[in-house]
Design a protein around this motif. Structure first.
Motif, short mmCIF file in Angstrom:
data_model
loop_
_atom_site.label_atom_id
_atom_site.label_comp_id
_atom_site.label_asym_id
_atom_site.label_seq_id
_atom_site.Cartn_x
_atom_site.Cartn_y
_atom_site.Cartn_z
N ALA A 1 0.83 -1.21 0.00
CA ALA A 1 0.00 0.00 0.00
C ALA A 1 0.86 1.25 0.00
N ALA A 2 1.92 1.26 0.82
CA ALA A 2 2.80 2.43 0.89
C ALA A 2 3.48 2.68 -0.45
N GLU A 3 3.93 1.62 -1.10
CA GLU A 3 4.58 1.77 -2.40
C GLU A 3 3.61 2.31 -3.45
N LEU A 4 2.39 1.76 -3.47
CA LEU A 4 1.42 2.22 -4.47
C LEU A 4 1.05 3.68 -4.25
N ARG A 5 0.93 4.11 -2.99
CA ARG A 5 0.60 5.51 -2.71
C ARG A 5 1.69 6.44 -3.25
N GLN A 6 2.92 5.99 -3.23
CA GLN A 6 4.03 6.80 -3.74
C GLN A 6 4.10 6.78 -5.26
N GLU A 7 3.76 5.64 -5.85
CA GLU A 7 4.01 5.44 -7.28
C GLU A 7 2.89 5.94 -8.18
N LEU A 8 1.64 5.87 -7.72
CA LEU A 8 0.53 6.21 -8.59
C LEU A 8 0.38 7.72 -8.69
N ALA A 9 0.40 8.22 -9.92
CA ALA A 9 0.42 9.67 -10.15
C ALA A 9 -0.97 10.29 -10.07
N ASN A 10 -2.01 9.49 -10.28
CA ASN A 10 -3.36 10.02 -10.36
C ASN A 10 -3.94 10.19 -8.96
N ASP A 11 -4.23 11.44 -8.59
CA ASP A 11 -4.75 11.72 -7.25
C ASP A 11 -6.15 11.15 -7.05
N GLY A 12 -6.85 10.83 -8.13
CA GLY A 12 -8.20 10.30 -8.00
C GLY A 12 -8.23 8.84 -7.58
N ILE A 13 -7.11 8.14 -7.67
CA ILE A 13 -7.05 6.74 -7.28
C ILE A 13 -6.93 6.65 -5.75
N THR A 14 -7.77 5.81 -5.15
CA THR A 14 -7.68 5.62 -3.71
C THR A 14 -7.20 4.20 -3.41
#
Length: 223
Positions: free
Chosen positions: A87-100
């Motif tokens: 989860a921590a890695e995905l929060r850092q890597e995903l550029a789209n702020d709309g993704i939760t």
């Protein structure tokens, strides 16, 4: 030395009491602690392991309970740690702020808003979302011990049967992107829920926008 004896009923009551101390709602909320679900997983795993030990046919119930708790805590903690890290890695890597990204303690839910993923009535993934889906696929490859459900959802506008079909097509489109990123076919299941599982009111535009989504659910498998 005094040997404590546990009846099955005693252990189950204790397990339920400990479970009540672990608020399930808190498992779905990121509170800033990067290890929150490692801790929760260990607690829940220990409870379940103790319960299994109590129900075993071992002649030494105390040893069975304690052994089951230790094994369960280790397994639950390992799953929780893996989910916390992913989860921590995905929060850092995903550029789209709309993704939760929501960590439920036993699964990870990556929610893609349809308004950012697809054009109206379309099930073709937009170019801006494709790069993020590749990053999700990369993450799934780094954490191979999980199964994935891709679940499509719509709002309640229009015909329910049409919405059901659209949710299936959109789930399949996202799953195709994940598989194109290298994730094996046998790890991915697609589901269409149509308008049946709203997360907000369909009486407002804002609520409808939240309900139009595709969820990627990552479910760890014990090894």
């Amino acid at each position: 030395m005094t040997i404590m004896k546990f009846s099955t009923a005693t252990v189950l009551v204790a397990a339920l009491g400990l479970g009540a101390c672990t608020d399930p709602a808190s498992l779905g909320t990121y509170n800033g602690d990067p290890n929150q679900n490692t801790k929760s997983g260990a607690i829940i795993g220990g409870i379940l392991g103790a319960s299994v030990g109590a129900l075993s046919n071992s002649s030494n119930k105390t040893a069975a309970v304690l052994g089951g708790a230790a094994v369960g805590a280790a397994a639950g903690g390992a799953i929780g740690y893996s989910l916390d890290q992913q989860a921590a890695e995905l929060r850092q890597e995903l550029a789209n702020d709309g993704i939760t990204i929501v960590n439920k303690g036993d699964r990870l839910i990556v929610s893609l808003p349809n308004d950012l993923t697809f054009a109206t009535d379309s099930y073709t993934v937009g170019a801006s979302m494709q790069s993020d889906l590749q990053k999700v696929a990369d993450s799934l490859l780094r954490y191979p011990n999980s199964s994935i459900q891709v679940i499509g959802h719509t709002d309640s506008d229009g015909d329910a049967a049409y919405n059901q079909g659209l949710s299936v097509r959109r789930a399949n489109a996202v799953a195709d992107q994940i598989q194109a990123g290298g994730v094996p076919f046998n790890r991915v299941q697609t589901i269409g829920q149509g308008e049946d599982q709203p997360v907000a009111s369909n009486l407002t535009p804002e609520g409808k926008a939240q309900n139009r989504r595709v969820e990627i659910v990552v479910i760890p498998q014990s090894t």
